[in-house]
Motif scaffolding. Structure first.
Motif, PDB file in Angstrom:
ATOM      1  N   UNK A  81       0.819  -1.222   0.000  1.00 23.38           N
ATOM      2  CA  UNK A  81       0.000   0.000   0.000  1.00 23.38           C
ATOM      3  C   UNK A  81       0.850   1.268   0.000  1.00 23.38           C
ATOM      4  N   UNK A  82       2.174   1.103   0.112  1.00 19.61           N
ATOM      5  CA  UNK A  82       3.102   2.242   0.111  1.00 19.61           C
ATOM      6  C   UNK A  82       3.962   2.175  -1.141  1.00 19.61           C
ATOM      7  N   UNK A  83       4.165   3.311  -1.762  1.00 25.67           N
ATOM      8  CA  UNK A  83       4.961   3.372  -2.990  1.00 25.67           C
ATOM      9  C   UNK A  83       6.381   2.854  -2.743  1.00 25.67           C
ATOM     10  N   UNK A  84       6.840   2.003  -3.666  1.00 36.64           N
ATOM     11  CA  UNK A  84       8.180   1.436  -3.514  1.00 36.64           C
ATOM     12  C   UNK A  84       9.234   2.427  -3.982  1.00 36.64           C
ATOM     13  N   UNK A  85      10.260   2.600  -3.162  1.00 36.20           N
ATOM     14  CA  UNK A  85      11.389   3.462  -3.498  1.00 36.20           C
ATOM     15  C   UNK A  85      12.648   2.582  -3.573  1.00 36.20           C
TER      16      UNK A  85
END
Length: 352
Positions: A81-85
């Protein structure tokens, strides 16, 4: 069930159960990340690394079976649910691995060793837990947000390998995940010697099932409870800090899966050390060793927040969902640990 126990109590019990299994696996099955890396690089043995592969494969199959049965929506998890960096995974993973080598344990391993009476691990647990919150929501949080701001996924496609393949090929998501898990298990079982090590096989599967139990249990409470608690599984970075805070302010903070998980690992490791007759009090005799362990634990806590997970959080829980971040972070942790081990070994040889 929900009439007898609160949602918070139920998720704590779920975390406790899985944590006990993980603690037993650490003490009775010698399941350890740093030990696996050290064996592979310097011991000429891939057995414990294959244990990790089998545990991951088991967790992947179990998690995607839940998804296929409609019992778990993986997009609700933190890892999808969190953008991958990618840079955060690499930098944080390198920091975590290097700190793990310096301190001699990851968070999970430190809790397990604490269950066996190792007071040095108590220092690692405290420092890592505090370091995690310093970077997560403390004085260094603004700097972390500036460099590696965690943003929610805004598209309909979660950052998962199976999700991307499913969107590309239109194949069922669960099928892709289950096949991926079978492949990982096949690679791990390729070695004949490992296949004959029934104890290692057993505890590897237990670890994988412990991760699945976290997803299954918290998804059940999330769907049927009243509190809308998050769907989580085991990790030992931020949960360390959360457990420390609960220990100090329990009357102000509710119980959580994290508290149950941390407590369970300690309890399982304690029981395992009693079963094997290995429980004994140990302390640090060398101030230089203690300094190195404190420094390593602080780096680990910071690295885990940047990478959004530790050896278990990314290496097992995120990997069980085939998150894009998991393999990159795990390889970065491996590289950081290899660098740290190399530094320590060369230093010892120079001193000799």
């Amino acid at each position: 069930m929900f009439d007898l126990f609160s949602d918070h109590q139920l998720v704590t019990a779920i975390g406790l159960l899985g944590g006990v299994l993980l603690g037993l696996a650490a003490r009775l099955g010698r399941f350890c990340t740093l030990g696996a890396i050290e064996d592979l690089l310097y011991g000429g043995s891939s057995q414990r690394m294959r244990m990790w592969g089998l545990a991951i494969g088991t967790a992947v199959i179990g998690s995607f079976c839940l998804i296929g049965l409609g019992l778990f929506d993986a997009s609700q998890s933190f890892y999808l649910s969190v953008r991958w960096m990618p840079l955060a995974s690499i930098v944080g993973g390198l920091m975590f691995g290097y700190g793990m080598a310096l301190s001699g344990n990851c968070g999970y391993g430190a809790i397990a060793r604490l269950g066996g009476g190792d007071l040095r691990s108590f220092v690692i647990v405290l420092v890592m837990g505090i370091s995690t919150y310093v970077v997560l929501s403390g004085p260094l949080a603004p700097l972390r947000n500036l460099l590696f701001e965690q943003q929610d996924v805004t598209s309909d496609l979660p950052p998962g390998l199976a999700h991307h393949l499913s969107a590309l090929t239109h194949l069922p998501l669960a099928a892709i995940g289950i096949v991926s898990g079978i492949v990982l298990i096949g690679i791990s079982l390729w070695d004949q010697e490992f296949r004959r090590d029934h104890k290692s096989l057993f505890w590897s599967v237990v670890v994988g099932l412990a991760v699945v139990s976290g997803w299954a249990g918290t998804a059940y409470v999330n769907a049927r409870g009243f509190e809308a608690l998050p769907v989580v599984s085991h990790s030992f970075s931020a949960p360390l800090g959360e457990t420390i805070l609960w220990t100090m302010t329990g009357s102000l903070r509710p119980l959580s899966f994290a508290v149950g998980s941390i407590t369970g690992v300690w309890l399982g490791a304690f029981l395992g050390s009693l079963i094997k007759g290995h429980f004994r009090w140990e302390a640090c005799d060398d101030p230089r060793e203690l300094r190195r362990q404190i420094f390593g634990a602080a780096i680990m806590g910071a690295g885990a927040v940047i990478a959004m997970g530790c050896t278990v959080g990314q290496g097992l829980s995120a990997f069980s969902l085939l998150s894009l971040s998991a393999p990159v972070t795990f390889l970065a942790i491996f590289a950081g640990a290899a660098l740290g081990l190399r530094q320590l070994i060369v230093g010892f040889r120079s001193a000799a």
